[in-house]
Design a protein around this motif. Structure first.
Motif, short mmCIF file in Angstrom:
data_model
loop_
_atom_site.label_atom_id
_atom_site.label_comp_id
_atom_site.label_asym_id
_atom_site.label_seq_id
_atom_site.Cartn_x
_atom_site.Cartn_y
_atom_site.Cartn_z
N GLN A 1 0.84 -1.20 0.00
CA GLN A 1 0.00 0.00 0.00
C GLN A 1 0.88 1.25 0.00
OE1 GLN A 1 -2.39 -0.60 3.52
NE2 GLN A 1 -4.04 -1.62 2.39
N ASN A 2 0.33 2.32 -0.55
CA ASN A 2 1.06 3.58 -0.66
C ASN A 2 1.18 4.28 0.70
OD1 ASN A 2 0.34 6.87 -1.72
ND2 ASN A 2 2.29 5.87 -2.03
N SER A 3 2.37 4.87 0.94
CA SER A 3 2.55 5.67 2.14
C SER A 3 3.74 6.60 1.93
CB SER A 3 2.80 4.79 3.38
OG SER A 3 4.04 4.11 3.26
N GLU B 1 -8.18 9.53 -5.20
CA GLU B 1 -7.38 8.29 -5.24
C GLU B 1 -5.90 8.60 -5.42
OE1 GLU B 1 -9.00 4.99 -7.56
OE2 GLU B 1 -10.81 6.20 -7.90
N THR C 1 -1.75 8.79 -5.09
CA THR C 1 -0.56 8.00 -4.80
C THR C 1 0.53 9.00 -4.42
OG1 THR C 1 -1.14 6.27 -6.39
CG2 THR C 1 1.16 6.40 -5.71
N PHE D 1 2.62 14.11 -5.52
CA PHE D 1 1.76 12.94 -5.66
C PHE D 1 1.13 12.94 -7.06
CE2 PHE D 1 -0.88 16.39 -4.16
CZ PHE D 1 -2.12 16.21 -4.73
N GLU E 1 -2.72 11.72 -8.90
CA GLU E 1 -4.09 11.36 -8.55
C GLU E 1 -4.88 11.03 -9.80
OE1 GLU E 1 -6.51 14.46 -6.90
OE2 GLU E 1 -5.46 16.04 -7.98
N TRP F 1 -4.05 9.77 -15.24
CA TRP F 1 -3.37 10.30 -14.07
C TRP F 1 -2.98 11.76 -14.27
CZ3 TRP F 1 -3.09 7.55 -9.64
CH2 TRP F 1 -3.26 6.18 -9.72
N ARG G 1 2.54 10.47 -15.33
CA ARG G 1 2.58 9.59 -14.15
C ARG G 1 3.87 9.84 -13.36
NH1 ARG G 1 -0.05 4.51 -13.06
NH2 ARG G 1 1.11 3.32 -11.49
#
Length: 667
Positions: A161-163, A206, A208, A230, A232, A244, A288
């Motif tokens: 998962q993204n963080s 959404e 990233t 980021f 999105e 994106w 992206r």
């Protein structure tokens, strides 16, 4: 795997055999655009093999204290930065394993930050994120691990998962999912001395998150911002729209959220803008965002953001931005979708008491946080670098060259375990070298040790370190200067780490300052006799070959920007490239094939004799004196026993046409 590009065997009218073997990831000789000048496998100066492979790893390096930590599965390792052996190992076992219903119940490290008085470590903890404080040892005693925080919102539930995380003056900022499904992903101030604040759900779609960075302003610390990078999901779902959009957002360090009656614990300074990387005139964009490296400067406006992008047509690009240009958009652009008068104070401004902001200003941030204008790169009309390589990570170092100017060097990691070393000198990139660290393994993490001039790279099976100033690989002044490597300059004692008195030309690799007699003699116009007489006798390899047998010569490639030729008498023929060697094939030895052969490389007016062979005729007196051909196994055993130039120069091999075809079938 390395994929075969083409193979063909051509029998011309005079029965000369020509074979050509190429690979899509091997540069074509003489090509300069988007191809490394040099391929190398000997940059690795150290590393650490893991006992067990790690599915995910995090590197933390504190350059001030020369501390290197590696967070993996169920443990954190402290490494010695000189030789990267393990100093201490700290076990981090998952708690509450009986509650794990899916997947492995492991503690996979996802976050490592210097937080307050300790190293802050967070991980998945068997799908129940947990954080720890790792305190430094006192009086040579062991480090101590103390359970500190419940980790939801700091660490993801699973490592895929993204963080993202960041520490600023004792405060912890993070973005991580609030549940196992990966939802509610937003950038928050999660812990520390200041008020915890978070984002309004409608600000992003959404997302990233790629990176977050704090840019200091020494003269005005209350106006300092934290920048969030980021991508999105695009809300425009039309067929021609990219799915994106890449973004840069910012919040004020002093932002404490809104008043109790409105926007309490929400960012009151959040603004976002689109990062543009591509060719605006053709409306062709790399949308992206993949990775970010922030190069901080003494003057905060000059801080540079190096952004790595990918595209829908399998190309990657590097675009460079300045914080000054980003701030210009946030401070002067209109707000997307808003056509009324902008309230005062302007939305997004930093104020010491954000709770006192007027409702009109906070409402603008709530409903219209996006800037109308886009953030363009410093090169504006095109990316700094476009490539067909699939890059995944970027780091940037600064080097003071012999001319006392500072140059930036980009290190780009490919998806197959390679590092490209790219010079930024002017507006054009120059790929100095390609280093294969491992064979087709994905790079999980990468940290630059600028002080020691090393790049530390993490794989699932090991840590590798790449020496950034491996100057001894350049053997002459011309090689040293043509490399355009700011880490290296030519000195009287050879190519050495850059010094003020060294010979170097980073802008175009001009070798005119080299004191080489070979260059002054203009080797392009020398006669063959002069060329041969200038070579030491012991540098020529002599081989005695019978007539009628096939034979080929091999020449090592020193530079992929050079053009290689074989010279034999008055005849000149191009080399047949096979990976990192140039071949010259003689289908059947005849009287005219004997004599001297030179392999010459030519690059930017510099001609170098790489290798010289002398072929003499072998007279067979009787059939009983003809030795039986050695099998490949016997040949390998013989070569392994040699301790001479054959270990450096690719050996000459006797082959038949049938053997050549059989060898090609192996690819």
């Amino acid at each position: 795997m390395r994929r075969l590009d083409f193979i063909y065997i051509w029998l011309a009218g005079d029965f000369q055999l020509v074979l050509s073997v190429g690979f899509i990831d091997t540069p074509i000789l003489g090509s300069k655009n988007n191809n490394p000048r040099l391929l190398s496998k000997d940059f690795i100066s150290g590393g650490l093999e893991y006992q067990v492979n790690h599915s995910h790893s995090v590197l933390f390096y504190n350059e001030d204290f020369e501390e290197m930590y590696v967070g993996g599965t169920n443990s954190v390792l402290k490494l010695d930065v000189d030789d990267y052996h393990i100093i201490e190992k700290f076990p981090l076992k998952a708690r509450g394993q009986q509650q794990c219903k899916e997947g492995p119940c492991e503690y996979v490290t996802t976050v490592m930050e210097k937080f307050q008085d300790s190293l802050f470590v967070c991980g998945t903890n068997g799908h129940k994120p947990q954080c720890w404080k790792l305190f430094s040892s006192v009086n040579n005693q062991s480090h101590e691990i103390v359970e500190s925080y419940e980790g939801t919102g700091i660490s993801p539930f699973v490592y895929t998962q993204n963080s993202v995380s960041l520490t600023v003056e004792g405060d912890l900022y993070s973005a991580a999912p609030l549940d196992a499904k990966g939802s509610s992903l937003q950038f928050r101030r999660k812990a520390g001395g200041r008020t915890n604040v978070w984002m309004y759900d409608n600000w992003v779609s959404e997302p990233t998150f790629i990176a977050a960075s704090w840019v200091k302003q020494k003269e005005d610390p209350d106006n300092e911002k934290i920048y969030i990078f980021f991508r999105e999901k695009n809300t425009d779902h039309s067929p021609e729209a990219d799915p994106w959009i890449s973004r840069v957002a910012r919040v004020c360090k002093v932002d404490g959220g809104g008043s109790k009656s409105f926007f309490q614990n929400m960012w009151t300074s959040f603004l976002k803008a689109r990062l543009v990387c591509g060719f605006p005139e053709e409306s062709l964009y790399f949308s992206r965002l993949q990775d970010i490296y922030v190069m901080h400067a003494e003057k905060w406006q000059d801080t540079r953001v190096y952004a790595l992008f990918t595209s829908s047509w399998n190309a990657t690009a590097v675009c460079i931005y300045s914080i000054g240009m980003i701030e210009e958009i946030f401070e002067n652009s209109t707000f997307k979708g808003y056509d009324k008068e902008i309230p005062i104070p302007r939305p997004g401004m930093c104020v010491k008491n954000s709770r006192s902001l007027p409702l009109a200003t906070v409402n603008m941030v709530k409903y219209y946080p996006e800037m109308s204008d886009w953030v363009h790169s410093v090169h504006n009309t095109a990316p700094f670098y476009v490539s067909s390589y699939n890059y995944t990570k970027i780091a940037v170092d600064q080097v003071k060259a012999a001319d006392q100017h500072t140059y930036n060097i980009l290190f780009l990691a490919t998806d197959s375990g390679k590092i490209h070393k790219v010079l930024e000198a002017g507006s054009e990139p120059f790929i100095i070298s390609e280093t294969q660290l491992v064979s087709h393994s994905f790079i999980q993490s990468m940290k630059l040790d600028s002080k020691r001039k090393k790049l530390v790279v993490g794989f699932s099976e090991k840590i590798s370190t790449m020496d950034l100033q491996k100057c001894q690989m350049y053997h002459s002044c011309e090689d040293c200067v043509l490399a355009r490597d700011p880490y290296c300059a030519w000195m009287n004692s050879g190519c050495r780490p850059t010094d003020l008195g060294g010979i170097q030309n980073l802008m175009d690799g001009n070798i005119s300052m080299c004191p080489s007699l070979l260059r002054d003699q203009n080797p392009v116009n020398r006669t063959k006799r002069e060329s041969l007489s200038s070579l030491p006798v012991d540098s020529r390899t002599v081989h005695t070959v019978p007539q009628g047998v096939p034979f080929y010569l091999s020449c090592p490639i020193d530079s992929y920007h050079a053009v290689y030729t074989w010279e034999h008498g008055s005849l000149s023929s191009p080399c047949l490239q096979m990976q990192s060697n140039c071949l010259h094939l003689i289908p059947a030895m005849a009287q005219e094939n004997y004599g001297s052969y030179e392999c010459l490389s030519k690059e930017k007016g510099y001609t170098k004799r790489v290798i010289n062979y002398q072929l003499t005729e072998h007279h067979q007196r009787t059939e009983h004196n003809i030795p039986a051909p050695k099998t490949p196994t016997e040949r390998d055993k013989t070569r392994s026993r040699k301790n001479d130039a054959s270990t450096i120069v690719p050996p000459i091999v006797w082959i038949t046409i049938g053997q050549a075809v059989a060898a090609l079938r192996m690819f």
